[in-house]
Design a protein around this motif. Structure first.
Motif, PDB file in Angstrom:
ATOM      1  N   PRO A   5      70.820  57.321  98.144  1.00 13.49           N
ATOM      2  CA  PRO A   5      69.966  57.549  99.305  1.00 13.49           C
ATOM      3  C   PRO A   5      70.402  56.709 100.502  1.00 13.49           C
ATOM      4  N   GLU A   6      70.091  57.206 101.682  1.00 13.04           N
ATOM      5  CA  GLU A   6      70.378  56.477 102.923  1.00 13.04           C
ATOM      6  C   GLU A   6      69.305  55.412 103.120  1.00 13.04           C
ATOM      7  N   LYS A   7      69.731  54.185 103.406  1.00 15.63           N
ATOM      8  CA  LYS A   7      68.796  53.084 103.590  1.00 15.63           C
ATOM      9  C   LYS A   7      68.472  52.918 105.074  1.00 15.63           C
ATOM     10  N   LEU A   8      67.182  52.858 105.393  1.00 14.38           N
ATOM     11  CA  LEU A   8      66.727  52.753 106.769  1.00 14.38           C
ATOM     12  C   LEU A   8      65.797  51.562 106.931  1.00 14.38           C
ATOM     13  N   THR A   9      65.748  51.022 108.129  1.00 17.78           N
ATOM     14  CA  THR A   9      64.776  49.983 108.473  1.00 17.78           C
ATOM     15  C   THR A   9      63.778  50.567 109.455  1.00 17.78           C
ATOM     16  N   LEU A  21      63.997  54.745 102.122  1.00 16.52           N
ATOM     17  CA  LEU A  21      65.147  55.381 101.490  1.00 16.52           C
ATOM     18  C   LEU A  21      65.029  56.892 101.665  1.00 16.52           C
ATOM     19  N   LEU A  22      66.094  57.504 102.171  1.00 15.79           N
ATOM     20  CA  LEU A  22      66.103  58.944 102.419  1.00 15.79           C
ATOM     21  C   LEU A  22      67.065  59.628 101.461  1.00 15.79           C
ATOM     22  N   SER A  23      66.523  60.504 100.630  1.00 17.95           N
ATOM     23  CA  SER A  23      67.324  61.295  99.694  1.00 17.95           C
ATOM     24  C   SER A  23      67.401  62.723 100.227  1.00 17.95           C
ATOM     25  N   LEU A  24      68.563  63.092 100.740  1.00 18.76           N
ATOM     26  CA  LEU A  24      68.732  64.415 101.329  1.00 18.76           C
ATOM     27  C   LEU A  24      69.054  65.455 100.258  1.00 18.76           C
ATOM     28  N   GLY A  61      65.321  70.728  96.738  1.00 20.14           N
ATOM     29  CA  GLY A  61      65.430  71.191  98.114  1.00 20.14           C
ATOM     30  C   GLY A  61      64.707  70.401  99.176  1.00 20.14           C
ATOM     31  N   PHE A  62      63.907  69.422  98.776  1.00 19.67           N
ATOM     32  CA  PHE A  62      63.199  68.609  99.759  1.00 19.67           C
ATOM     33  C   PHE A  62      64.085  67.451 100.242  1.00 19.67           C
ATOM     34  N   ASP A  63      63.962  67.096 101.508  1.00 22.40           N
ATOM     35  CA  ASP A  63      64.530  65.846 102.007  1.00 22.40           C
ATOM     36  C   ASP A  63      63.445  64.795 101.829  1.00 22.40           C
ATOM     37  N   VAL A  64      63.630  63.903 100.862  1.00 24.48           N
ATOM     38  CA  VAL A  64      62.559  62.999 100.436  1.00 24.48           C
ATOM     39  C   VAL A  64      62.766  61.599 101.005  1.00 24.48           C
ATOM     40  N   MET A  65      61.730  61.073 101.654  1.00 24.25           N
ATOM     41  CA  MET A  65      61.773  59.706 102.166  1.00 24.25           C
ATOM     42  C   MET A  65      60.698  58.879 101.465  1.00 24.25           C
ATOM     43  N   THR A  66      61.101  57.778 100.855  1.00 20.36           N
ATOM     44  CA  THR A  66      60.166  56.810 100.298  1.00 20.36           C
ATOM     45  C   THR A  66      60.260  55.545 101.122  1.00 20.36           C
ATOM     46  N   PHE A  67      59.314  54.640 100.925  1.00 21.95           N
ATOM     47  CA  PHE A  67      59.317  53.400 101.715  1.00 21.95           C
ATOM     48  C   PHE A  67      58.452  52.357 101.023  1.00 21.95           C
TER      49      PHE A  67
END
Length: 232
Positions: A5-9, A21-24, A61-67
Motif C-alpha cells: 500500500p501507498e503510505k500517506l501522511t 495506507l492506500l491499497s489501490l 475492486g475498491f481503492d481502500v484507504m485505512t488510517f
C-alpha cells in the motif's frame, strides 16, 4: 496479487498528523469507489483484521484507504474525545478526495466497530456526497447496556448503509440492528454472520472455515455496492 500500500501522511491539526495506507485495486477490476475504513477502539490500522479487509476489498475492486486515529498514531491506549475522532476522520476524507489517483472516484466510508460509528457521525454531520457506508460490526450500544443506544444521528444520513453484523454480537445483535433499521426507516441492508464474536470469528463447532467467513463478508460488500447501483 496484492501490492504494497501507498503510505500517506494526513494533517489533522497544527500539531497532529496521522498515517494512512492506500491499497489501490488493479486497473482491470477497479470499481471507481474509494472505501475509507477506520479501525476499532482497541487496535490500529495494522491489525490483522484491518489488513485482511483492506487487501481483500482492494482485490474486489475498491481503492481502500485505512488510517490511524490520532491516539493510536501517538501510541496511546484510550480513544480521543468524539470531536477529535471526527476531526481526524474528516481530514482523511479530505485527503482522499484530493488524492490524484482518487479524484474521479465515488466515496464510501465506514470501518470496524468504533471506526464505523465515527464514520456514521461524520456522515450525519455532513461529509459531502457519499455513495454509501459500510459497518463491520456496528457498536449499537456498550456490551450489557442495550439502553445506551448510539443511533440518534443515523436518520440524518442520506447515503445507503450496509451493516455486517454478528447475529448475537454483545455490541448489538442482528435483531437489534434490524429493529433500528425498521424504526427509523433507514436506507440500510443487514448482512448477518451466524455465531462468532465482534470480529466475526466463529467457533470451530460452527463447521465453517474462518477464512470463508471473511471472504463471504467481503463478497457481500462488493455485491452490495453493485446491487445498489453505486457503480456503472
Amino acid at each position: 496479487m496484492s501490492t504494497e500500500p501507498e503510505k500517506l501522511t494526513v494533517e489533522v491539526s497544527a500539531t497532529d498528523s496521522v498515517t494512512a495506507l492506500l491499497s489501490l485495486a488493479a486497473k482491470p477490476t477497479r470499481l471507481g469507489i474509494t472505501l475509507i475504513l477506520g479501525h476499532g477502539a482497541g487496535a490500529d490500522q495494522m491489525s490483522s483484521f484491518m489488513r485482511l479487509y483492506a487487501d481483500g476489498l482492494s482485490q474486489r475492486g475498491f481503492d481502500v484507504m485505512t488510517f490511524n486515529f490520532v491516539y493510536k498514531e501517538q501510541r496511546r491506549g484510550a480513544p480521543d474525545q468524539k470531536a477529535k475522532l471526527e476531526a481526524c476522520y474528516q481530514s482523511v476524507i479530505q485527503a482522499a478526495r484530493m488524492h490524484r489517483k482518487l479524484k474521479a472516484n465515488q466515496m464510501m466510508i465506514g470501518g470496524k466497530s468504533m471506526g464505523g460509528r465515527i464514520a456514521s457521525q461524520v456522515a450525519a454531520a455532513g461529509a459531502g456526497d457519499l455513495a454509501g457506508l459500510v459497518f463491520l460490526g456496528y457498536p449499537l450500544h456498550p456490551p450489557g447496556k442495550p439502553e445506551q443506544l448510539r443511533t440518534a444521528h443515523l436518520p440524518a444520513i442520506n447515503a445507503p448503509l450496509l451493516f455486517v453484523q454478528r447475529s448475537r454480537d454483545a455490541f448489538g445483535t442482528g435483531e437489534e440492528i434490524q429493529n433500528i433499521i425498521d424504526v427509523h426507516e433507514l436506507p440500510a441492508t443487514l448482512y448477518l454472520i451466524e455465531g462468532g464474536d465482534h470480529s466475526f470469528k466463529v467457533p470451530k463447532r460452527a463447521g465453517v472455515p474462518q477464512p470463508a467467513v471473511y471472504e463471504a463478508t467481503m463478497d457481500e460488500i462488493a455485491r452490495w455496492a453493485k446491487d445498489r447501483r453505486l457503480v456503472s
